[in-house]
Design an enzyme around this catalytic site. Structure first.
Site, PDB file in Angstrom:
ATOM      1  N   TRP A  64      21.686   4.572  24.777  1.00 24.36           N
ATOM      2  CA  TRP A  64      22.035   3.653  23.687  1.00 24.36           C
ATOM      3  C   TRP A  64      21.224   2.378  23.731  1.00 24.36           C
ATOM      4  O   TRP A  64      20.870   1.823  22.691  1.00 24.36           O
ATOM      5  CB  TRP A  64      23.536   3.357  23.669  1.00 24.36           C
ATOM      6  CG  TRP A  64      24.332   4.584  23.325  1.00 24.36           C
ATOM      7  CD1 TRP A  64      25.250   5.220  24.108  1.00 24.36           C
ATOM      8  CD2 TRP A  64      24.270   5.341  22.091  1.00 24.36           C
ATOM      9  NE1 TRP A  64      25.737   6.319  23.443  1.00 24.36           N
ATOM     10  CE2 TRP A  64      25.173   6.420  22.224  1.00 24.36           C
ATOM     11  CE3 TRP A  64      23.534   5.215  20.922  1.00 24.36           C
ATOM     12  CZ2 TRP A  64      25.367   7.366  21.210  1.00 24.36           C
ATOM     13  CZ3 TRP A  64      23.716   6.153  19.907  1.00 24.36           C
ATOM     14  CH2 TRP A  64      24.623   7.211  20.061  1.00 24.36           C
TER      15      TRP A  64
ATOM     16  N   ASP B 185      26.634  -4.384  23.082  1.00 28.32           N
ATOM     17  CA  ASP B 185      27.123  -3.169  22.430  1.00 28.32           C
ATOM     18  C   ASP B 185      28.340  -2.708  23.228  1.00 28.32           C
ATOM     19  O   ASP B 185      28.211  -2.184  24.328  1.00 28.32           O
ATOM     20  CB  ASP B 185      26.005  -2.111  22.465  1.00 28.32           C
ATOM     21  CG  ASP B 185      26.452  -0.763  21.910  1.00 28.32           C
ATOM     22  OD1 ASP B 185      27.623  -0.630  21.501  1.00 28.32           O
ATOM     23  OD2 ASP B 185      25.608   0.161  21.889  1.00 28.32           O
TER      24      ASP B 185
ATOM     25  N   LYS C 289      35.671   5.017  19.060  1.00 27.39           N
ATOM     26  CA  LYS C 289      36.034   5.288  20.453  1.00 27.39           C
ATOM     27  C   LYS C 289      37.351   4.615  20.827  1.00 27.39           C
ATOM     28  O   LYS C 289      38.288   5.290  21.206  1.00 27.39           O
ATOM     29  CB  LYS C 289      34.903   4.902  21.388  1.00 27.39           C
ATOM     30  CG  LYS C 289      33.781   5.950  21.330  1.00 27.39           C
ATOM     31  CD  LYS C 289      32.399   5.395  21.320  1.00 27.39           C
ATOM     32  CE  LYS C 289      31.376   6.485  20.995  1.00 27.39           C
ATOM     33  NZ  LYS C 289      30.045   5.947  20.770  1.00 27.39           N
TER      34      LYS C 289
HETATM   35  C1  LIG Z   1      28.794   5.912  20.357  1.00 25.36           C
HETATM   36  C2  LIG Z   1      27.907   4.795  20.728  1.00 25.36           C
HETATM   37  C3  LIG Z   1      26.940   4.286  19.847  1.00 25.36           C
HETATM   38  C4  LIG Z   1      26.662   4.892  18.495  1.00 25.36           C
HETATM   39  O1  LIG Z   1      27.608   4.554  17.604  1.00 25.36           O
HETATM   40  P1  LIG Z   1      27.479   4.967  16.043  1.00 25.36           P
HETATM   41  O2  LIG Z   1      28.660   4.284  15.461  1.00 25.36           O
HETATM   42  O3  LIG Z   1      27.545   6.451  15.993  1.00 25.36           O
HETATM   43  O4  LIG Z   1      26.185   4.457  15.538  1.00 25.36           O
HETATM   44  C5  LIG Z   1      26.201   3.192  20.246  1.00 25.36           C
HETATM   45  N1  LIG Z   1      26.373   2.634  21.451  1.00 25.36           N
HETATM   46  C6  LIG Z   1      27.283   3.106  22.341  1.00 25.36           C
HETATM   47  C7  LIG Z   1      27.442   2.438  23.660  1.00 25.36           C
HETATM   48  C8  LIG Z   1      28.069   4.198  21.997  1.00 25.36           C
HETATM   49  O5  LIG Z   1      28.969   4.672  22.877  1.00 25.36           O
END
Ligand SMILES: *Cc1c(COP(=O)(O)O)cnc(C)c1O
Length: 363
Positions: free
Chosen positions: A103, A173, A197
């Protein structure tokens, strides 16, 4: 009662049953308005009350001051990889990035399309099995901002304390561990997370931004990609993801009812510990992640140090035993159990008991 199975998916993932029940009960007639939330005009008072309540509860649950705006955007966490540099990059001040897995690697690609970046630390040479230590990270005091991911969903690593970036805004993030432990929001410049999540259903991206940082964007930034637009319009410049935001409001009520993030964090810790202990006590299962970097949200483990055949068998038999989505991410293999906020202890107990059983038959 509902024939629900134990779902260890990394995302979209398990949601709290009481929240699903509430959404079901309000589906045809939401809060006495005679229509579902999806049928409401986003400009109506009945809807803006719901939106306002969602924002107010996030602010309460995370203890967010007025210096920060709370936004409900779309495009996922992935759009934030580009939107952050579009808004926060100051020319000739490269972004400091810390690479801890897929990511952050994806974020770096996007940052480099819009801005310049400097890789200030990476755990790539250790196959991303750990988080860099603070003495491995040399930050630049003139960076536009620092970018990192608090929890690495694929590799199962997590920052357990954040670095001090001084006056340089820290952008994190938090897609896969937001709301899972208490944080001091005032230490961050910007936090973003895809909802799917720990926050609610897919389709909403939560952004928490220190208001002054939104002023950095130039007029060239497209309207929809500018934080200032969404701050000014309370995330209703265009039609927001109305159902998702409503659902987030319900999830926040649930968190408060459970005793807030501190209570949830205790539970998360206990659940992860229970599973890691089972892994550590066996020679059959191992964790590839260094012990100080292990994630409480995504527990990655191997059978016999990585035996794809037995791991495949494990996943198949677990599925038959009503435990699904235990396969590791396709890029790393192995197994992964995601233990987000809504994961009940009964799921972890069932998994550990299944693991012991599987070991005695195949070990
Ligand atoms: C799932 C995830 C993403 C991607 O998220 P989207 O909403 O599908 O773009 C980005 N960063 C992390 C750490 C993730 O777990």
């Amino acid at each position: 009662m509902y024939n629900r199975i134990f779902n260890f998916s990394a995302g979209p993932s398990v949601l709290p049953v009481p929240v699903l029940e509430k959404a079901r009960d309000e589906m045809l007639n939401c809060r006495g308005h005679g229509m579902s939330v999806m049928e409401m005009s986003h400009r109506s008072k009945m809807y803006s009350d719901i939106r306002d309540s969602a924002e107010a509860s996030i602010r309460r649950v995370m203890n967010i001051s007025d210096d920060y705006a709370v936004l409900f955007l779309q495009g996922g966490a992935s759009l934030q990889f580009a939107m952050v540099p579009m808004n926060l990059y100051l020319s000739d001040k490269p972004v400091d990035v810390i690479d801890t897995g897929s990511w952050t690697s994806k974020a770096i690609v996007e940052i480099n399309k819009i801005a310049k970046s400097r890789l200030v630390a990476s755990s790539k040479s250790d196959k991303y099995t750990r988080i860099p230590t603070s003495d491995e990270i040399s930050l630049n005091p003139d960076a536009s901002y620092v970018h990192l991911a608090s929890n690495n969903t694929i590799y199962g690593t997590q920052w357990h304390s954040f670095i001090d970036t001084g006056d340089v805004p820290l952008v994190v993030d938090m897609s896969s561990d937001i709301l899972s432990y208490e944080i001091d929001v005032s230490k961050f410049g910007l936090i973003f997370a895809g909802a799917q999540k720990n926050i609610g259903p897919a389709g909403v991206t939560l952004v928490i931004i220190r208001r002054d940082l939104a002023e950095r964007a130039t007029d060239n930034v497209p309207t929809m990609l500018k934080y200032a637009t969404h701050i000014k319009k309370d995330s209703m410049y265009n039609t927001p993801a109305t159902f998702g935001i409503y659902f987030i409001d319900l999830v926040m009520d649930w968190i408060e009812g459970e005793g807030g993030i501190s209570a949830i964090a205790e539970r998360n810790k206990a659940q992860a510990k229970y599973l890691y202990n089972a892994i550590d006590e066996s020679d059959f299962y191992t964790s590839p992640v260094s012990s100080e970097s292990r994630s409480t949200m995504n527990v990655v483990f191997l059978i016999q140090g990585g035996n794809p055949e037995l791991e495949k068998k494990f996943v198949a038999e677990a599925t038959e035993a009503n435990m699904v989505n235990l396969k590791g991410h396709r890029s790393v293999g192995g197994l992964r159990a995601s233990l987000y906020n809504a994961q009940p202890m009964s799921a972890v107990e069932a998994l550990v008991s299944f693991m012991n059983d599987f070991e005695s038959k195949n070990g």
